[in-house]
Scaffold this active site. Structure first.
Site, PDB file in Angstrom:
ATOM      1  N   GLU A 127       0.977  -1.452  -0.251  1.00 41.74           N
ATOM      2  CA  GLU A 127       0.126   0.154  -0.185  1.00 41.74           C
ATOM      3  C   GLU A 127       1.184   1.412  -0.024  1.00 41.74           C
ATOM      4  O   GLU A 127       0.969   2.440   0.961  1.00 41.74           O
ATOM      5  CB  GLU A 127      -0.042  -0.170   0.973  1.00 41.74           C
ATOM      6  N   GLU A 175      -5.576  -8.388  -0.982  1.00 44.20           N
ATOM      7  CA  GLU A 175      -6.459  -7.983   0.127  1.00 44.20           C
ATOM      8  C   GLU A 175      -7.738  -7.658   0.136  1.00 44.20           C
ATOM      9  O   GLU A 175      -8.814  -7.051  -1.136  1.00 44.20           O
ATOM     10  CB  GLU A 175      -5.662  -6.887   1.095  1.00 44.20           C
TER      11      GLU A 175
HETATM   12  C1  BG6 Z   1      -4.832  -2.530   5.161  1.00 37.99           C
HETATM   13  C2  BG6 Z   1      -3.211  -3.475   5.215  1.00 37.99           C
HETATM   14  O1  BG6 Z   1      -4.165  -1.389   4.547  1.00 37.99           O
HETATM   15  O2  BG6 Z   1      -5.980  -3.095   5.680  1.00 37.99           O
HETATM   16  C3  BG6 Z   1      -3.251  -4.325   6.375  1.00 37.99           C
HETATM   17  O3  BG6 Z   1      -2.042  -3.279   4.012  1.00 37.99           O
HETATM   18  C4  BG6 Z   1      -4.139  -3.943   7.484  1.00 37.99           C
HETATM   19  O4  BG6 Z   1      -2.078  -4.202   7.270  1.00 37.99           O
HETATM   20  C5  BG6 Z   1      -5.556  -4.233   6.645  1.00 37.99           C
HETATM   21  O5  BG6 Z   1      -4.238  -5.027   8.560  1.00 37.99           O
HETATM   22  C6  BG6 Z   1      -6.492  -3.292   7.044  1.00 37.99           C
HETATM   23  O6  BG6 Z   1      -6.952  -2.832   7.808  1.00 37.99           O
HETATM   24  P1  BG6 Z   1      -7.110  -2.493   9.679  1.00 37.99           P
HETATM   25  O7  BG6 Z   1      -7.080  -1.645   9.905  1.00 37.99           O
HETATM   26  O8  BG6 Z   1      -8.271  -3.214   9.551  1.00 37.99           O
HETATM   27  O9  BG6 Z   1      -5.983  -4.278   9.901  1.00 37.99           O
END
Ligand code: BG6
Length: 486
Positions: A176, A383
């Site tokens: 990211e 993701e």
């Molecule tokens: C993404 C990141 O932005 O979102 C992860 O690459 C992160 O590291 C994921 O865990 C979800 O976000 P969060 O803050 O709910 O853990």
């Protein structure tokens, strides 16, 4: 007839600092993530000056994957995962970042973890830098604001490519990388580039300088990977939130175009090997003096990625602001949409999660088309997932139907993009197959997993693993290559 690829990489994604724990074991050095305290829903995490006794640092233990990885990977195998995306903690390999020699114990740890994956028929998909700079590079060099960190990163990358050649086929450079341009606060500059020393007046220029340096480092890593292991593929990783014009007012459309530029110029550099003209013009208008030499411009050209990896959680709507044509994203974001740029407005068509993240499955089809039209490169969704509070019933079961609903609708949109729109998609690694520490809030109770981990925000629990309802749903979905959406 189905056009869904037979060798599609169904899987799950995590990041080293969010699950490994063992923060001071195996010769590991302190990383940026090790000095971040627990926050909460709507409560930001704090960055402390070194590790201070008595503070709560949730990443220190994570879910203790460091000691459980073989059992956890067996569970991933049972789930049917074909791919496991995780990252290498830079500080396990180079504890300070600028050490003369890598740490053998750290290298051996990942060797065994990757072997454990292959024993389960799981392909490791590896990010080199996932919010995890060595803390020493932050304090001594001000992170990626300093060009010397480009060389430290390249060295780290080369050591990894040499060591894991043949074991890792899919790499990514920076997780990211574009978050730093979207956030109104310094938080992401720190996570991405460990830029600790930020002067409020030059914060934006510094962010662009660190970003440029990271992009050069990424290009050097891509080049090194191609030299060392020509059979591997190396990609970038972009946080993608579609930006919709809030209305059909052409001014909103122009605002959307400009907001796209600011968030996604990184992808142009990764995928086209050059900084787009609009960004040079913006720096000029703002009077920013960005250090980018002719030689470095040539490096960017040689570092074009093999595929585009991206995360997808939500979309935003943007509206024009007549008072501020070159909007300054360091102004405050609006409440309820996370760390938003100041042209973001609520989207009345979408519901939001308990953390205020808009839920937009169709936006994933839009995202896949957006990338494919522009870059004509293979894509990987690395993701996508739903952070929610889970309730453990008296018999130990967890009915997380809301998570199944979220994932099902997103996967449906993804399948349409492949089957109907012809997008070339390598895989889908949802976030995250097992409950881990939240990156933004440091919470454990913001859960994404198919596998529950008995640990709460206060750090209490046995760390026992158990299967949620969604575990069996995803297992069926993978076994049928996406045909049984449940
Ligand atoms: C993404 C990141 O932005 O979102 C992860 O690459 C992160 O590291 C994921 O865990 C979800 O976000 P969060 O803050 O709910 O853990």
């Amino acid at each position: 007839m189905s056009h869904f690829p037979k060798d599609f990489l169904w899987g799950g994604a995590v990041a080293a600092h969010q699950l490994e724990g063992g923060w001071d074991q195996g010769g590991k050095g302190i990383s940026i993530a090790d000095v971040m305290t627990a926050g909460g829903n709507g409560i930001p995490r704090r960055i402390t000056n070194g590790v201070i006794p008595g503070e709560n640092y949730p990443n220190h233990e994570g879910i203790d994957f460091y000691h459980h990885y073989r059992d956890d990977i067996k569970l991933f195998g049972e789930l049917g995962m074909k791919a496991f995306r995780t990252s290498i903690a830079w500080t396990r390999i180079f504890p300070n970042g600028d050490d003369a020699e890598p740490c053998e114990e750290g290298l051996a740890f990942y060797d065994d973890m990757f072997d454990a994956c292959h024993e389960q028929g799981i392909e490791p998909v590896i990010t080199l830098q996932h919010f995890e700079m060595p803390y020493h590079l932050a304090t001594e060099y001000n992170g990626f604001a300093d060009k010397r960190c480009i060389d430290f990163f390249e060295r780290f990358a080369r050591v990894c490519f040499e060591r894991y050649k043949g074991k890792v086929k899919y790499w990514m450079t920076f997780n990211e990388i574009n978050n730093q341009a979207a956030a109104p606060i310094a938080h992401h500059m720190l996570q991405e580039g460990a830029v600790l020393n930020i002067d409020k007046d030059n914060a934006e220029q510094l962010m662009y300088q660190a970003s440029v340096n990271e992009l050069i480092a990424s290009a050097k890593a891509v080049k090194a990977c191609h030299e060392i292991d020509p059979d591997a593929m190396i990609g970038c990783m972009i946080a993608f939130c579609p930006l919709y014009a809030a209305t059909c007012n052409p001014k909103d459309q122009i605002e959307k175009t400009w907001a796209d530029h600011k968030r996604y110029w990184y992808c142009d550099v990764h995928a086209k090997g050059r900084v787009p003209q609009y960004m040079f013009r913006y720096w000029e208008r703002m009077g920013f003096n960005i250090d980018l030499s002719e030689e470095e411009i040539a490096v960017l050209k040689q570092g074009v990625v093999d595929y585009i990896g991206f995360s997808y959680y939500m979309s935003f709507a943007v509206a024009a602001r007549d008072d501020n044509p070159d909007f300054n994203f360091y102004e405050a974001g609006i409440p309820g949409v996370g760390e938003a740029a100041n042209d973001i407005v609520p989207n009345e068509y979408l519901k939001v999660s308990d953390w205020g993240w808009p839920i937009d499955p169709l936006g994933l089809r839009y995202a896949l088309n957006w990338f494919y039209e522009r870059y004509d490169q293979p894509l990987m969704i690395v993701e996508n997932g739903f952070g929610a509070y889970d309730k453990v019933e008296a018999d130990g079961s967890i009915d997380d139907s809301y998570r199944i609903d979220y994932l099902r609708e997103h996967i449906r949109a993804m399948i349409d993009a492949v089957e109907k729109d012809g997008v070339d998609l390598l895989g889908y690694t949802m976030w995250a197959p097992i409950d881990i520490v939240s990156a933004s809030s440091g919470e454990m109770d913001k859960r994404y997993g198919f596998i529950f981990v008995d640990k709460n925000n206060a750090g209490e629990g046995t760390l026992a693993r158990s299967r949620k309802k969604s575990f069996y749903w995803y297992q069926r979905l993978i076994a049928t290559n996406g045909a049984d959406l449940g």
